[in-house]
Scaffold this active site. Sequence first.
Site, PDB file in Angstrom:
ATOM      1  N   TYR A 182      60.601 -47.498  -4.094  1.00  0.00           N
ATOM      2  CA  TYR A 182      61.682 -48.408  -4.583  1.00  0.00           C
ATOM      3  C   TYR A 182      61.043 -50.055  -4.463  1.00  0.00           C
ATOM      4  O   TYR A 182      60.837 -51.130  -6.232  1.00  0.00           O
ATOM      5  CB  TYR A 182      62.724 -48.300  -4.239  1.00  0.00           C
ATOM      6  N   LYS A 186      60.188 -52.259  -7.974  1.00  0.00           N
ATOM      7  CA  LYS A 186      60.681 -53.310  -8.299  1.00  0.00           C
ATOM      8  C   LYS A 186      60.173 -54.860  -8.299  1.00  0.00           C
ATOM      9  O   LYS A 186      60.089 -56.368  -8.988  1.00  0.00           O
ATOM     10  CB  LYS A 186      62.272 -53.390  -7.124  1.00  0.00           C
TER      11      LYS A 186
HETATM   12  N1  NAD Z   1      73.723 -50.654  -7.030  1.00  0.00           N
HETATM   13  C1  NAD Z   1      73.289 -50.975  -6.192  1.00  0.00           C
HETATM   14  O1  NAD Z   1      73.401 -51.665  -4.695  1.00  0.00           O
HETATM   15  C2  NAD Z   1      71.732 -52.415  -6.732  1.00  0.00           C
HETATM   16  C3  NAD Z   1      71.474 -53.550  -5.834  1.00  0.00           C
HETATM   17  C4  NAD Z   1      69.716 -53.923  -6.401  1.00  0.00           C
HETATM   18  C5  NAD Z   1      69.750 -53.631  -7.422  1.00  0.00           C
HETATM   19  N2  NAD Z   1      69.765 -52.615  -8.110  1.00  0.00           N
HETATM   20  C6  NAD Z   1      69.060 -52.106  -9.614  1.00  0.00           C
HETATM   21  O2  NAD Z   1      71.053 -51.911 -10.784  1.00  0.00           O
HETATM   22  C7  NAD Z   1      69.899 -50.963 -11.494  1.00  0.00           C
HETATM   23  C8  NAD Z   1      71.276 -50.082 -11.883  1.00  0.00           C
HETATM   24  O3  NAD Z   1      71.860 -49.486 -10.730  1.00  0.00           O
HETATM   25  P1  NAD Z   1      72.979 -49.110 -10.680  1.00  0.00           P
HETATM   26  O4  NAD Z   1      72.600 -48.547  -9.181  1.00  0.00           O
HETATM   27  O5  NAD Z   1      74.293 -49.425 -11.247  1.00  0.00           O
HETATM   28  O6  NAD Z   1      72.490 -46.817 -10.887  1.00  0.00           O
HETATM   29  P2  NAD Z   1      73.200 -45.993 -11.248  1.00  0.00           P
HETATM   30  O7  NAD Z   1      72.297 -44.707 -11.151  1.00  0.00           O
HETATM   31  O8  NAD Z   1      74.811 -45.745 -11.172  1.00  0.00           O
HETATM   32  O9  NAD Z   1      72.602 -45.651 -12.710  1.00  0.00           O
HETATM   33  C9  NAD Z   1      71.395 -45.814 -13.692  1.00  0.00           C
HETATM   34  C10 NAD Z   1      71.564 -45.139 -14.214  1.00  0.00           C
HETATM   35  O10 NAD Z   1      70.412 -45.214 -15.420  1.00  0.00           O
HETATM   36  C11 NAD Z   1      70.181 -43.615 -16.322  1.00  0.00           C
HETATM   37  N3  NAD Z   1      68.758 -43.714 -15.828  1.00  0.00           N
HETATM   38  C12 NAD Z   1      67.896 -42.626 -14.920  1.00  0.00           C
HETATM   39  N4  NAD Z   1      66.810 -42.816 -15.510  1.00  0.00           N
HETATM   40  C13 NAD Z   1      66.519 -42.584 -16.925  1.00  0.00           C
HETATM   41  C14 NAD Z   1      66.114 -43.021 -17.976  1.00  0.00           C
HETATM   42  N5  NAD Z   1      64.597 -41.808 -17.383  1.00  0.00           N
HETATM   43  N6  NAD Z   1      66.036 -42.623 -19.226  1.00  0.00           N
HETATM   44  C15 NAD Z   1      67.277 -43.363 -19.145  1.00  0.00           C
HETATM   45  N7  NAD Z   1      68.597 -43.782 -17.574  1.00  0.00           N
HETATM   46  C16 NAD Z   1      67.870 -43.653 -17.383  1.00  0.00           C
HETATM   47  C17 NAD Z   1      70.992 -42.638 -14.872  1.00  0.00           C
HETATM   48  O11 NAD Z   1      70.797 -41.707 -16.126  1.00  0.00           O
HETATM   49  C18 NAD Z   1      72.411 -44.272 -14.626  1.00  0.00           C
HETATM   50  O12 NAD Z   1      73.491 -43.801 -15.686  1.00  0.00           O
HETATM   51  C19 NAD Z   1      68.894 -50.365 -11.235  1.00  0.00           C
HETATM   52  O13 NAD Z   1      67.880 -51.166 -11.439  1.00  0.00           O
HETATM   53  C20 NAD Z   1      68.856 -50.924  -9.935  1.00  0.00           C
HETATM   54  O14 NAD Z   1      67.464 -50.605  -9.622  1.00  0.00           O
HETATM   55  C21 NAD Z   1      71.311 -52.152  -7.959  1.00  0.00           C
END
Ligand code: NAD
Length: 271
Positions: A182, A186
Site C-alpha cells: 500500500y 502511494k
Molecule cells: N480511509 C482512510 O483512512 C484513508 C487514509 C489515507 C488515504 N486514503 C485514500 O483515500 C482513498 C479513498 O479511501 P476510502 O477509505 O474512501 O476507500 P473505500 O474502500 O471506502 O473506497 C474505495 C472505492 O474505490 C472503489 N474501487 C476499488 N477498486 C476499483 C477499481 N478497480 N475501479 C473502480 N473503482 C474501484 C471501491 O469500489 C470503493 O467504492 C484511497 O485512495 C485511499 O488509499 C484513505
Amino acid sequence: MAGEPSYLEKLFSLKGRVAVVTGGMGQLGAQYVGALAAAGAQVAVYDLQGKPNAALKKLAQSHEVRFFAVDITDRRSLEKATDELEAAWGAPGILINNAAIDFPPQPAGEKSVAGSLSQWERVLKVNVTGVFLCCQVIGERMGKARSGSIINISSTYGMVSPDQRIYSAPGRTGQFLKPAAYGVSKAGVLNLTRYLATYWADRGIRVNALSLGGVYNHQEPSFVKNYSQRAPMGRMAREDEYNGAILFLASDASSYMTGANLVIDGGWTAW
Ligand SMILES: NC(=O)c1ccc[n+]([C@@H]2O[C@H](COP(=O)([O-])OP(=O)(O)OC[C@H]3O[C@@H](n4cnc5c(N)ncnc54)[C@H](O)[C@@H]3O)[C@@H](O)[C@H]2O)c1
C-alpha cells in the site's frame, strides 16, 4: 433574492465544470462527490458498481451527479464511460483519482512484509496502474481543452513507513504488520503526480497530490486508541475533513499550484 456571488464564492466556484471521482462510492469518494456538487460541478462517479447507494441516489435527485460502472484498471471501460460522459456534459475538467484498495494487517511472518505476491500485484495494479490509466484517458481530453485539475489521492504511508506498533491489539496473538504494497503504491502516486505536473504544465493541466491521514470508520477500539495516541492531534480524521482541500485543489483558488503534495494528517508526519 440571491445577490452577486462574493469574491470567496467565485474563487471556489465549480459552476460549469465537469468532475470525475473514481471510487466515488466509497467512504471518502462519496464525500468528495457531495462537496464538488455543492460547489456547482457536474459530477461523474466512476466505480466498480454503476448503481449508487441510498445517500448518493438522494444527492443525485437535487444535484447533477451520474454513475458509471468503471474498472480503472481497464482502459476500454474508462474510454467507454468517458465517451458517454463527454457526449452528455462535455470534457471533464476535474479528475479525483481516489479509487484504491488495501489489505488488512497480517500476522508477522516471513511472507508478511509484502503480503502474498498476488496481493502485492493487485494493490499496485489498482493504486498505481489504475491512476496512470485515468490520467492518460482523461488527461488527454483535458489537454485538448487546455484546462484541467487532477488530484491524486495519496497517504501518509506514501511518505513514511507505517508505525507497526499501532496494529497490535489485546485480542491478537503475536505481532501484526501492515504489508508494504500500500505504502509503495502511494509513494508511486506521489512521483507520478510530479511527473505529470511538469509534463502537462504547458497544456493548462495542473496535477497535485493530496496525502491523507487515517479516517475514523468504526475500526476496532484498540486500533483507534493506538492511532490517536500516536497522532499529534490526538485523534483520527472525520470523513468530511478533506472536503475543503478537494475544493481548493479543484478550483481556481489553487490556480498557481502544480506538482505539489498537500498533506492533511493531523500532524502524523510532523514527528
Ligand atoms: N480511509 C482512510 O483512512 C484513508 C487514509 C489515507 C488515504 N486514503 C485514500 O483515500 C482513498 C479513498 O479511501 P476510502 O477509505 O474512501 O476507500 P473505500 O474502500 O471506502 O473506497 C474505495 C472505492 O474505490 C472503489 N474501487 C476499488 N477498486 C476499483 C477499481 N478497480 N475501479 C473502480 N473503482 C474501484 C471501491 O469500489 C470503493 O467504492 C484511497 O485512495 C485511499 O488509499 C484513505
